[in-house]
Design a protein around this motif. Structure first.
Motif: not given
Length: 484
Positions: A393-401
């Protein structure tokens, strides 16, 4: 029904039930750490050196190669299949050795079956990182058999030539040193053939038995000395120090008291997880009845061998500075007492030579199954499912940590909710009660869900820390691992 058919049916029953249990997905303790370091490509610089400092370089190499083959936390189940096969083969070696020493098929099979059911061996089967440990017990047992072939003539065995004696000794030393470099605890299986042979040689004079014991143990200690030289040279070569649990301890009195408690644990055959139940204590009382009976019959030599070989089976834990009383550490002592008890039962009644006696192993097989299912696989499997669902359920890593904070459950998180609550060992313990596997486990799961992300990206953008009173929970995802 012939004994061979009964044996085959029991073996199929055990392998099928245990295999069914271990097919469930789960992980335990160091496995995520090793897997994540493998994915990062740093495992040989980090974990392998830790195994060397433990004195287990062969074990480290096999574990790393095995977990590399598994590729994922779910793939660890294949290593557990290897564990079951190796455990079975070790028990088969015991069975064949006893048969060659003229032990009837039924008691020999009962001994091998009860040994298979010991919780110490269950740990080796259910904890995939332990899959090389029975390689040590197998090789060490073979080293003991080779040594027995050299000195067995003192116990009325066939004598071999001098040339063969030297060859057998060299072979035994090589096997034993390799076994020690793999895993020290199970490599003490060397002592088992000697103990079995001594107790089965009732017609041999005590001086000959003592002479055999002296030479047999001499080879055992010679192998320990040669192993220590190899170990020290490895430490010097890699410029690392021995870990604290590989250093000699000095509190002799506390160690003697501790050994007495462990002997009592092993005398219960450690077959039952229900520690508060009277049934478990009855095993100990029965074993001590057999010991008192031997004392009455003035079998002082047999009692001496039982004590001496029990000490040898627990030798590393009596010597080193840090140790603990987990069942896998005194499982070889339980093997000695299992053998001793069944052999004495054969003396008490001829029932233990009948085919019907084979079915006495069924309750122990059932207990072993329940031990593994309710005290390990179910709770740890639920841990796995719970964490995997949270990671998915974790969001996909993009620019933010992405910041994850997780709770650290108490050590007894499972035992408090279980009818096994009085048991303390590797069983019934949540891997989440230890901080060190949680972060790498989350990263392993996350890498599986998002294969396009590199380990470098995941390390840089996915921060994972335990939740404390001082933790900044703003923009954080909380993983409550102390679930109900």
């Amino acid at each position: 029904m012939t004994i061979r058919k009964i044996e085959v049916l029991l073996i199929i029953l055990v392998i099928t039930t245990i295999g069914f249990l271990l097919s469930r997905h789960y992980f335990f303790l160091d496995e995520p750490n090793i897997l994540w370091e493998i994915k990062q490509g740093v495992v040989w610089e980090n974990f392998f050196k830790r195994f060397i400092s433990d004195g287990r370089p062969v074990y480290g190499w096999i574990v790393i190669k095995g977990i590399s083959f598994a590729e994922s936390l779910s793939g660890l189940r294949y290593l557990r299949i290897i564990c079951v096969i190796l455990t079975f083969f070790f028990c088969y070696l015991i069975y064949m050795f006893l048969k060659k020493r003229s032990v009837d098929e039924v008691p020999a099979f009962i001994i091998a079956a009860l040994v298979f059911c010991l919780p110490g061996f269950s740990i080796f089967m259910i904890w995939s990182e332990c899959f090389p440990q029975h390689l040590s017990s197998i090789l060490s047992f073979c080293a003991g058999v080779s040594t027995f072939r050299v000195f067995g003539w003192m116990l009325k065995e066939e004598r071999i030539s001098k040339a063969k004696e030297n060859l057998y000794i060299a072979f035994a030393l090589l096997l034993q040193i390799f076994s020690l470099l793999n895993y020290q605890g199970t490599s003490l299986a060397f002592i088992l053939p000697g103990f079995f042979a001594l107790l089965l040689s009732s017609t041999i004079s005590i001086p000959l038995k003592m002479r055999f014991t002296k030479y047999y143990i001499l080879i055992f200690f010679l192998s320990l000395g040669l192993y220590y030289l190899v170990y020290r040279s490895l430490l010097a070569n890699y410029h690392i120090e021995a870990v604290s649990r590989a250093k000699i301890g000095s509190n002799v009195l506390s160690k003697v008291k501790w050994f007495s408690n462990i002997f009592f644990e092993a005398s219960a055959l450690h077959l039952l997880l229900f520690k508060a139940f009277l049934l478990r204590q009855l095993f100990s009382f029965f074993v001590f009845f057999l010991i008192i009976r031997d004392a009455y019959k003035k079998r002082w030599a047999d009692l001496f061998f039982l004590l001496l070989f029990s000490i040898l089976s627990f030798l590393p834990h009596l010597l080193i500075g840090e140790s603990w009383g987990a069942s896998r550490n005194f499982v070889l002592m339980s093997v000695l007492i299992t053998f001793y008890s069944v052999i004495r039962c054969v003396e008490l009644t001829s029932f233990f030579k009948t085919q019907t006696a084979l079915f006495l192993t069924l309750p122990f097989i059932a207990i072993s199954f329940l031990n593994i299912k309710y005290a390990f696989v179910d709770p740890v499997g639920n841990d796995y499912d719970n964490l995997k669902a949270k990671v998915a359920a974790l969001p996909v890593l993009k620019q933010d940590t992405v910041k994850v904070l997780y709770t650290v459950p108490p050590f007894n998180v499972h035992s408090e909710k279980s009818f096994l609550r009085s048991f303390t060992d590797e069983f019934n313990v949540s891997p989440f009660s230890f901080e060190w596997p949680i972060a790498p486990a989350i990263k392993c799961f996350y890498s599986k869900v998002h294969p396009s992300l590199s380990t470098t990206q995941i390390d840089a953008k996915l921060t994972i820390k335990p939740l404390t009173e001082k933790s900044d929970t703003i923009n954080s995802i909380i993983f409550d691992l102390n679930y109900k």
